[in-house]
Write an enzyme that holds these catalytic residues in place. Structure first.
Site, short mmCIF file in Angstrom:
data_model
loop_
_atom_site.label_atom_id
_atom_site.label_comp_id
_atom_site.label_asym_id
_atom_site.label_seq_id
_atom_site.Cartn_x
_atom_site.Cartn_y
_atom_site.Cartn_z
N ARG A 159 -5.68 6.41 -3.67
CA ARG A 159 -6.10 5.00 -3.70
C ARG A 159 -6.35 4.47 -2.30
NH1 ARG A 159 -2.84 0.86 -2.50
NH2 ARG A 159 -3.28 -1.23 -3.31
N CYS A 180 0.82 -1.22 0.00
CA CYS A 180 0.00 0.00 0.00
C CYS A 180 0.85 1.27 0.00
CB CYS A 180 -0.91 0.04 1.23
SG CYS A 180 -2.05 -1.35 1.37
#
Length: 329
Positions: free
Chosen positions: A210, A169
């Site tokens: 995101r 991530c």
């Protein structure tokens, strides 16, 4: 599976990158044939590494895109090694790019101090992004042991599922790709700085967006509709409560990530057309066809296609050295 206390994947990854780096130094010293053979072996080891990652992406991450890519990696890597072994010296520039990518990525993946800083910093920045949208869940310790879990529902009993930040991530993988491509090509350092800073900055920003999107979509069930639940439970074998996360992460975000990477590539080659060289090698591996992207797109990008600015690898020519010296002054 592990070798001693070290996971097999880490052993294979470090072995492959070490071989790529050694091959790069051999090439720089003029030992091109030994460099080719060593890099060919490195490609095979690299392919085996990706094969070991298939269960992780299929069973744990449940990502169709990443599973297919890791399955395809072994034959593609073996073919790349075969091309090098057969004498395709131009493949060395792509091998050098992989070497630099590994040097960017592996410390973040395997060194605890670096990994912790990246994960927890990304979690804090993502939380700040959520706060800008009116959400302030706080951060607690996730199941990975880092302070990276967004505490919308710490016990996961009300909203169904919250999320936490892991190494993938952080955007470090995409950053490593562009950092490796830019570092590997033969161009003056001054011309590499701008595309490097631009690509890293854009990736950081898009990755933050995101993370905020997934971090909000999952606990609030934005995609907990019956058709999505059916696909996730019947075809992916995942629990129904994970539907919103899987749709947001594995389908929407990952698909848009591919579009974003193509867009960033477009920006980078405008500033550093030498990046065409490793990209042409990737296309050759995929299609078996020679491409001259600089010539095909020369008019659009304003490239001088008669010059030797897109030298793939090896020692620069005298003309290149002269140009480099002038640019560095």
């Amino acid at each position: 599976m592990s070798i001693g206390s070290i996971p097999l994947g880490d052993v294979l990854a470090w072995s492959a990158i070490a071989a790529f780096v050694a091959a790069m130094f051999l090439e720089w010293r003029g030992a091109v044939d030994p460099a080719r053979y060593l890099a060919a072996g490195a490609w095979v080891v690299f392919g085996v590494f990706w094969l070991t990652m298939v269960p992780h992406y299929y069973l744990e991450v449940k990502s169709p895109i990443q599973t297919l890519l890791t399955l395809a990696a072994l034959p593609l890597c073996v073919y790349a090694g075969y091309l090098l072994f057969q004498g395709r010296e131009s493949m060395l520039v792509l091998s050098n790019a992989i070497a630099f990518m590994g040097l960017f990525y592996l410390p973040a993946e395997t060194i605890p101090l670096v990994r912790t800083w990246l994960i927890e910093t990304t979690a804090a920045q993502t939380h700040f992004g959520m706060e800008l949208l009116g959400h302030s869940p706080g951060i607690t310790e996730g199941s990975n042991g880092y302070m990276s879990k967004f505490a919308f529902d710490p016990n996961e009993t009300v909203t169904g599922r919250t999320t936490y930040i892991v190494i993938s991530c952080t955007g470090i993988g995409s950053m490593a790709i562009f950092g490796g491509l830019i570092a590997a090509v033969n161009a003056p350092l001054k011309r590499k700085v701008t595309p490097f800073v631009l690509s890293i900055g854009v990736i950081w920003f898009l990755n933050l967006v995101r993370n905020v999107f997934i971090g909000l979509a999952s606990p609030w069930g934005w995609f907990q509709q019956a058709p999505f639940v059916y696909v996730v439970t019947e075809f992916m074998g995942a629990p129904a409560e994970r539907t919103s996360y899987l749709v947001a992460h594995n389908f929407i975000a990952q698909s848009l990530s591919i579009v974003a990477l193509l867009g960033i590539t477009y920006l980078v080659v405008q500033l550093l057309p030498e990046v065409f060289a490793p990209l042409e090698e990737v296309l050759y591996i995929l299609t078996g066809t020679e491409y001259d992207l600089a010539d095909a797109l020369g008019q659009e990008f304003g490239l001088d296609t008669d010059s030797d600015t897109t030298a793939a690898s090896g020692s620069p020519s005298e003309a290149d050295l002269g140009a480099s010296d002038r640019d560095d002054d």
